[in-house]
Design a protein around this motif. Sequence first.
Motif, PDB file in Angstrom:
ATOM      1  N   THR A 186       0.960  -1.432  -0.167  1.00 53.37           N
ATOM      2  CA  THR A 186      -0.161   0.221   0.008  1.00 53.37           C
ATOM      3  C   THR A 186       0.348   0.739   0.236  1.00 53.37           C
ATOM      4  O   THR A 186       0.350   2.338  -1.068  1.00 53.37           O
ATOM      5  CB  THR A 186      -0.734  -0.440   1.493  1.00 53.37           C
ATOM      6  N   LEU A 187       1.737   1.476   0.838  1.00 53.90           N
ATOM      7  CA  LEU A 187       2.853   2.727   0.223  1.00 53.90           C
ATOM      8  C   LEU A 187       3.705   2.926  -0.634  1.00 53.90           C
ATOM      9  O   LEU A 187       4.433   4.045  -1.446  1.00 53.90           O
ATOM     10  CB  LEU A 187       3.946   2.334   2.005  1.00 53.90           C
ATOM     11  N   PHE A 188       4.738   1.743  -1.384  1.00 53.29           N
ATOM     12  CA  PHE A 188       5.014   1.568  -2.677  1.00 53.29           C
ATOM     13  C   PHE A 188       3.798   2.297  -3.455  1.00 53.29           C
ATOM     14  O   PHE A 188       4.824   3.422  -3.879  1.00 53.29           O
ATOM     15  CB  PHE A 188       5.551   0.006  -2.900  1.00 53.29           C
ATOM     16  N   HIS A 189       2.944   1.619  -3.723  1.00 51.05           N
ATOM     17  CA  HIS A 189       2.133   1.810  -4.750  1.00 51.05           C
ATOM     18  C   HIS A 189       1.373   3.909  -4.606  1.00 51.05           C
ATOM     19  O   HIS A 189       0.647   4.165  -5.268  1.00 51.05           O
ATOM     20  CB  HIS A 189       1.101   1.173  -4.946  1.00 51.05           C
ATOM     21  N   LEU A 227       0.199   7.515   1.095  1.00 52.65           N
ATOM     22  CA  LEU A 227      -1.330   7.251   1.579  1.00 52.65           C
ATOM     23  C   LEU A 227      -1.496   6.371   3.127  1.00 52.65           C
ATOM     24  O   LEU A 227      -1.080   5.181   2.256  1.00 52.65           O
ATOM     25  CB  LEU A 227      -2.436   6.787   0.496  1.00 52.65           C
ATOM     26  N   LEU A 228      -1.540   6.632   3.865  1.00 53.99           N
ATOM     27  CA  LEU A 228      -0.940   6.144   5.410  1.00 53.99           C
ATOM     28  C   LEU A 228      -2.398   5.464   5.775  1.00 53.99           C
ATOM     29  O   LEU A 228      -3.033   6.263   5.641  1.00 53.99           O
ATOM     30  CB  LEU A 228      -0.574   6.773   6.440  1.00 53.99           C
ATOM     31  N   HIS A 229      -2.580   4.652   6.320  1.00 49.80           N
ATOM     32  CA  HIS A 229      -3.341   3.817   7.001  1.00 49.80           C
ATOM     33  C   HIS A 229      -4.024   4.917   8.057  1.00 49.80           C
ATOM     34  O   HIS A 229      -4.828   5.825   8.724  1.00 49.80           O
ATOM     35  CB  HIS A 229      -3.331   2.325   7.807  1.00 49.80           C
ATOM     36  N   GLY A 230      -2.796   5.610   9.111  1.00 50.77           N
ATOM     37  CA  GLY A 230      -2.451   6.421  10.285  1.00 50.77           C
ATOM     38  C   GLY A 230      -3.442   6.264  10.987  1.00 50.77           C
ATOM     39  O   GLY A 230      -2.672   7.091  11.741  1.00 50.77           O
ATOM     40  N   ASP A 231      -3.498   4.781  11.346  1.00 52.73           N
ATOM     41  CA  ASP A 231      -4.287   4.199  12.864  1.00 52.73           C
ATOM     42  C   ASP A 231      -3.222   2.916  13.115  1.00 52.73           C
ATOM     43  O   ASP A 231      -4.786   2.220  12.973  1.00 52.73           O
ATOM     44  CB  ASP A 231      -5.470   4.391  13.062  1.00 52.73           C
ATOM     45  N   ILE A 232      -2.966   2.923  12.298  1.00 49.48           N
ATOM     46  CA  ILE A 232      -2.215   0.794  12.077  1.00 49.48           C
ATOM     47  C   ILE A 232      -1.793   0.365  13.414  1.00 49.48           C
ATOM     48  O   ILE A 232      -0.516   0.348  13.568  1.00 49.48           O
ATOM     49  CB  ILE A 232      -1.796   0.427  11.122  1.00 49.48           C
ATOM     50  N   ILE A 243      -8.577  -2.913   8.498  1.00 48.75           N
ATOM     51  CA  ILE A 243      -9.678  -1.936   9.327  1.00 48.75           C
ATOM     52  C   ILE A 243      -9.070   0.102   9.412  1.00 48.75           C
ATOM     53  O   ILE A 243      -8.310  -0.254   9.203  1.00 48.75           O
ATOM     54  CB  ILE A 243     -10.561  -2.054   9.438  1.00 48.75           C
ATOM     55  N   ASP A 244     -10.469   0.627   9.316  1.00 50.84           N
ATOM     56  CA  ASP A 244     -10.575   1.666  10.306  1.00 50.84           C
ATOM     57  C   ASP A 244      -9.900   2.889  10.030  1.00 50.84           C
ATOM     58  O   ASP A 244      -8.177   3.102  10.958  1.00 50.84           O
ATOM     59  CB  ASP A 244     -10.370   1.291  12.208  1.00 50.84           C
ATOM     60  N   ALA A 245      -9.566   2.593   8.317  1.00 50.88           N
ATOM     61  CA  ALA A 245      -8.960   4.069   8.207  1.00 50.88           C
ATOM     62  C   ALA A 245      -9.132   4.398   8.139  1.00 50.88           C
ATOM     63  O   ALA A 245      -8.074   6.075   7.276  1.00 50.88           O
ATOM     64  CB  ALA A 245      -8.669   3.696   6.528  1.00 50.88           C
ATOM     65  N   GLU A 246      -9.482   5.661   9.156  1.00 51.38           N
ATOM     66  CA  GLU A 246     -10.406   7.371   9.578  1.00 51.38           C
ATOM     67  C   GLU A 246      -9.512   8.481   9.052  1.00 51.38           C
ATOM     68  O   GLU A 246      -9.224   9.744   9.264  1.00 51.38           O
ATOM     69  CB  GLU A 246     -11.392   6.970   9.797  1.00 51.38           C
ATOM     70  N   PHE A 247      -8.246   7.683   9.444  1.00 48.04           N
ATOM     71  CA  PHE A 247      -7.079   9.069   9.969  1.00 48.04           C
ATOM     72  C   PHE A 247      -5.562   9.012   8.864  1.00 48.04           C
ATOM     73  O   PHE A 247      -4.619   9.086   8.434  1.00 48.04           O
ATOM     74  CB  PHE A 247      -6.076   8.172  10.894  1.00 48.04           C
ATOM     75  N   GLY A 248      -6.785   7.870   7.710  1.00 45.42           N
ATOM     76  CA  GLY A 248      -5.568   8.188   6.062  1.00 45.42           C
ATOM     77  C   GLY A 248      -5.132   9.187   5.414  1.00 45.42           C
ATOM     78  O   GLY A 248      -6.021  10.306   5.814  1.00 45.42           O
ATOM     79  N   TYR A 249      -4.204   9.320   5.554  1.00 45.67           N
ATOM     80  CA  TYR A 249      -3.397  11.022   5.038  1.00 45.67           C
ATOM     81  C   TYR A 249      -2.079  10.444   3.907  1.00 45.67           C
ATOM     82  O   TYR A 249      -1.894   9.587   4.648  1.00 45.67           O
ATOM     83  CB  TYR A 249      -4.012  12.460   6.432  1.00 45.67           C
ATOM     84  N   VAL A 250      -1.223  11.518   3.648  1.00 43.59           N
ATOM     85  CA  VAL A 250       0.101  11.451   2.923  1.00 43.59           C
ATOM     86  C   VAL A 250      -0.036  12.007   3.650  1.00 43.59           C
ATOM     87  O   VAL A 250       0.618  13.370   3.992  1.00 43.59           O
ATOM     88  CB  VAL A 250      -0.775  11.617   1.250  1.00 43.59           C
ATOM     89  N   GLY A 251       1.446  11.001   4.471  1.00 44.08           N
ATOM     90  CA  GLY A 251       2.534  11.075   5.617  1.00 44.08           C
ATOM     91  C   GLY A 251       3.852  10.913   4.974  1.00 44.08           C
ATOM     92  O   GLY A 251       4.100   9.353   4.476  1.00 44.08           O
ATOM     93  N   PRO A 252       4.383  10.676   6.531  1.00 41.49           N
ATOM     94  CA  PRO A 252       5.605   9.640   6.252  1.00 41.49           C
ATOM     95  C   PRO A 252       5.448   8.377   6.458  1.00 41.49           C
ATOM     96  O   PRO A 252       4.759   7.405   7.487  1.00 41.49           O
ATOM     97  CB  PRO A 252       6.084  10.552   7.048  1.00 41.49           C
ATOM     98  N   ILE A 253       5.849   7.470   5.816  1.00 45.40           N
ATOM     99  CA  ILE A 253       6.174   5.730   5.810  1.00 45.40           C
ATOM    100  C   ILE A 253       6.627   5.556   7.010  1.00 45.40           C
ATOM    101  O   ILE A 253       6.068   4.548   7.171  1.00 45.40           O
ATOM    102  CB  ILE A 253       7.221   5.546   4.650  1.00 45.40           C
TER     103      ILE A 253
END
Length: 399
Positions: free
Chosen positions: A143-146, A225-230, A245-255
């Motif tokens: 997910t992070l590479f692509h 594009l991070l999951h943000g709360d994995i 699941i639960d990716a409501e904190f998703g945003y483009v940030g540091p891997i």
Amino acid sequence: MSQYRTFTAADAVAYAQQFGGLQAPSELVEAQEIGDGNLNLVFKIFDSQGASQIIVKQALPYVRCVGESWPLTLDRARLEAQTLVEHYQHCPEHTVKVVHYDPALAVMVMEDLSSHRIWRGELVKGVYYPQAASQLGEYLARTLFHTSDFYLHPHDKKALVARFINPEMCEITEDLFFNDPYLIHERNNYPAALEQQVAALRDDSCLKLAVAQLKHKFFSSAEALLHGDIHSGSIFVAEGSLKAIDAEFGYVGPIGFDIGTAIGNLLLNYCALPGHFGPRDAASHREQRLKDIQALWLTFAERFITLSRHETRDVALATEGYVEQFLQKVWIDAVGFCGTELIRRSVGLSHVADLDSIEDEATRLACVSHAIELGKFLILIAGQVNSVDEFIARVRQKG
């Protein structure tokens, strides 16, 4: 917003009948609200035989565990749905499938994962899933590479950044990870007996400088594009299977943020294990957590390198040796973010069952204290830890 209404169980059933995509929708007859998080309503929808068939999730316009005094944007439901759809495109084996999304009602319909269990609960019980850590590393790598500059054309990457602007949810992360634990704040929640240890966090200028650097990285590094709360509470597992699941904190940030958060939750379990098992079993489970961390990082790094060698589209980023250099920076970031996860889950608003469910008070205090101290240690030494093996050795040193 004018169409928005908070769902009842009956609303959830009717919605699943209409949008669940099931062959016999009229068989859906009952809903059970199972949400135990801070932000949403989650309904399991059952058929007439009592089998759970589909999930209906609705965002609330406020933080659920606080109430209407802490309002939240409903747009986070769009961001969660679109993050999961994007991640599913690149890693369907390890991402929950979104069947339908309604922006007006902030409702998402998802596949039912009743055959799975929440990973955190299984870790607390000592149930081991041999492939889970490697599967999580695979999910993160793909997910992070692509969704990174290695794979996307610069125009597409910039469009991705714009589409996943998530200021309100990022602000929560910024406060809970990088601000609150290092201040006297009403949201903080820790045992009074640990006041001296927590006060030392507030007084440690070197620590606060390192946390400031991590916060600035979180602000400014739009890498993927991070999951943000994995964490282990946002992952379902079964024999041979793992689903995020639960990716409501998703945003483009540091891997490194996603990597560090995932590792941090394995370490929270590591710190808590003496509160759940006798000395011999706790030591055995702790060694397994360290092996899980090793498997997670090595799978992630090896898979990311392989993808880079075959799929990198940018000529400069395809330069031999660059991806390895990049991942070394990701690793250092991850160690620092891991430390902030340990501290915020011990001192801040949002705790974890690994620690909170320890029945003996003295043992619980010792485990929470260990998590705080380990988190501080990792933040301060992040730039000095060059490999996962060295990381594990340093963790063992701290007990």
